[in-house]
Design an enzyme around this catalytic site. Structure first.
Site, PDB file in Angstrom:
ATOM      1  N   ARG A   1       0.852  -1.186   0.000  1.00 29.61           N
ATOM      2  CA  ARG A   1       0.000   0.000   0.000  1.00 29.61           C
ATOM      3  C   ARG A   1       0.894   1.244   0.000  1.00 29.61           C
ATOM      4  O   ARG A   1       1.965   1.251   0.626  1.00 29.61           O
ATOM      5  CB  ARG A   1      -0.904   0.027   1.228  1.00 29.61           C
ATOM      6  N   HIS A   2       0.481   2.297  -0.688  1.00 30.82           N
ATOM      7  CA  HIS A   2       1.261   3.533  -0.756  1.00 30.82           C
ATOM      8  C   HIS A   2       1.495   4.142   0.625  1.00 30.82           C
ATOM      9  O   HIS A   2       0.825   3.798   1.603  1.00 30.82           O
ATOM     10  CB  HIS A   2       0.534   4.556  -1.641  1.00 30.82           C
TER      11      HIS A   2
ATOM     12  N   ASN B   1      -4.795  11.191   4.813  1.00 32.64           N
ATOM     13  CA  ASN B   1      -4.775  10.237   5.909  1.00 32.64           C
ATOM     14  C   ASN B   1      -4.734  10.947   7.258  1.00 32.64           C
ATOM     15  O   ASN B   1      -5.462  10.610   8.185  1.00 32.64           O
ATOM     16  CB  ASN B   1      -3.551   9.322   5.805  1.00 32.64           C
TER      17      ASN B   1
ATOM     18  N   GLU C   1      -7.179   3.155  -6.877  1.00 33.06           N
ATOM     19  CA  GLU C   1      -8.157   2.960  -5.815  1.00 33.06           C
ATOM     20  C   GLU C   1      -9.570   2.914  -6.403  1.00 33.06           C
ATOM     21  O   GLU C   1      -9.799   3.313  -7.552  1.00 33.06           O
ATOM     22  CB  GLU C   1      -8.029   4.111  -4.789  1.00 33.06           C
TER      23      GLU C   1
END
Length: 242
Positions: free
Chosen positions: A22-23, A29, A102
């Site tokens: 995952r990035h 975030n 995504e």
């Protein structure tokens, strides 16, 4: 160092080892914008913590078998993570592809949870319903995808990668909901099992490009982030971040 061949877990069947990352973290975030109800296919960059996370996971991967290639979502947060990994691991074969993006969240992209409920209650309801196994074909209004559509594009692309790299290791950089769907592909039909996918977590699959068999060996592994002070905002991909 040339790519290391990967032995099949059992029998004569050959697998591709697919390490899905995952990035790293983005400002979305940390602000808790609903990233699976939020950034979706919007295109923010990594923040400074995200770049540090990407560097740490890159150094971890550089101590393991060298990947034959790196594949990534073309969205900035994933592409930058992939480029950092490629540089540290000495891999020149890097391909960006929208198939690894995504989930498209339609009208809900860019919204915080409360704002999504207030502004688009019917759209939010459609998204909530779509998480039920029987309603996985429910598309999110505003050009959004259904969970089944997300699953199909991500799984199909990984099967293609596996066919091209039989017996090798590859690294794939993608997003929370996309990785959850890859994990779900290894479960029995209609399974409701949910996996936590933190930023820069390693999720390791064995995929047969011949038989199409998938094995999930590891999920949500972030041991590389322990003890270095860059894990605090690494949300787990539980519907609150992508």
């Amino acid at each position: 160092m040339s790519p290391t061949l990967v032995s099949a877990p059992s029998g004569a069947e050959e697998f591709t080892e697919v390490v899905v990352v995952r990035h790293g973290e983005t400002s979305g975030n940390t602000s808790r914008i609903l990233q699976i109800l939020q950034q979706g296919q919007l295109d923010p960059e990594l923040n400074e913590i995200g770049r540090q996370q990407a560097l740490v996971v890159a150094h971890r991967l550089s101590k393991e078998a060298k990947p034959a290639a790196i594949y990534s979502s073309d969205l900035k947060r994933a592409a930058e993570t992939a480029k950092i990994i490629a540089k540290v691991c000495g891999v020149t074969n890097l391909e960006l592809n929208e198939a690894l993006r995504e989930m498209h969240m339609g009208y809900l992209q860019g919204l915080k949870w409360d704002d999504a409920v207030k502004k688009y209650p019917d759209v939010f309801r459609a998204f909530d319903i779509s998480k039920i196994a029987e309603s996985r074909n429910q598309e999110i209004p505003g050009g959004g995808e259904s969970p089944n559509q997300l699953n199909e594009r991500c799984v199909s692309y990984l099967n293609k990668i596996a066919q091209e790299h039989t017996g090798e290791r590859v690294v794939v950089v993608s997003h929370s909901a996309a990785i959850q769907e890859l994990c779900r592909h290894t479960y029995p039909p209609n399974s409701s099992i949910h996996r936590n996918i933190p930023n820069t977590s390693l999720n390791v699959f064995r995929v047969s490009g011949v038989t199409g068999r998938w094995i999930l060996e590891r999920c949500g592994d972030v041991i590389h982030l322990d003890g270095n002070g860059i894990r605090e905002n690494s949300f787990v991909g539980d519907g609150a971040s992508v």
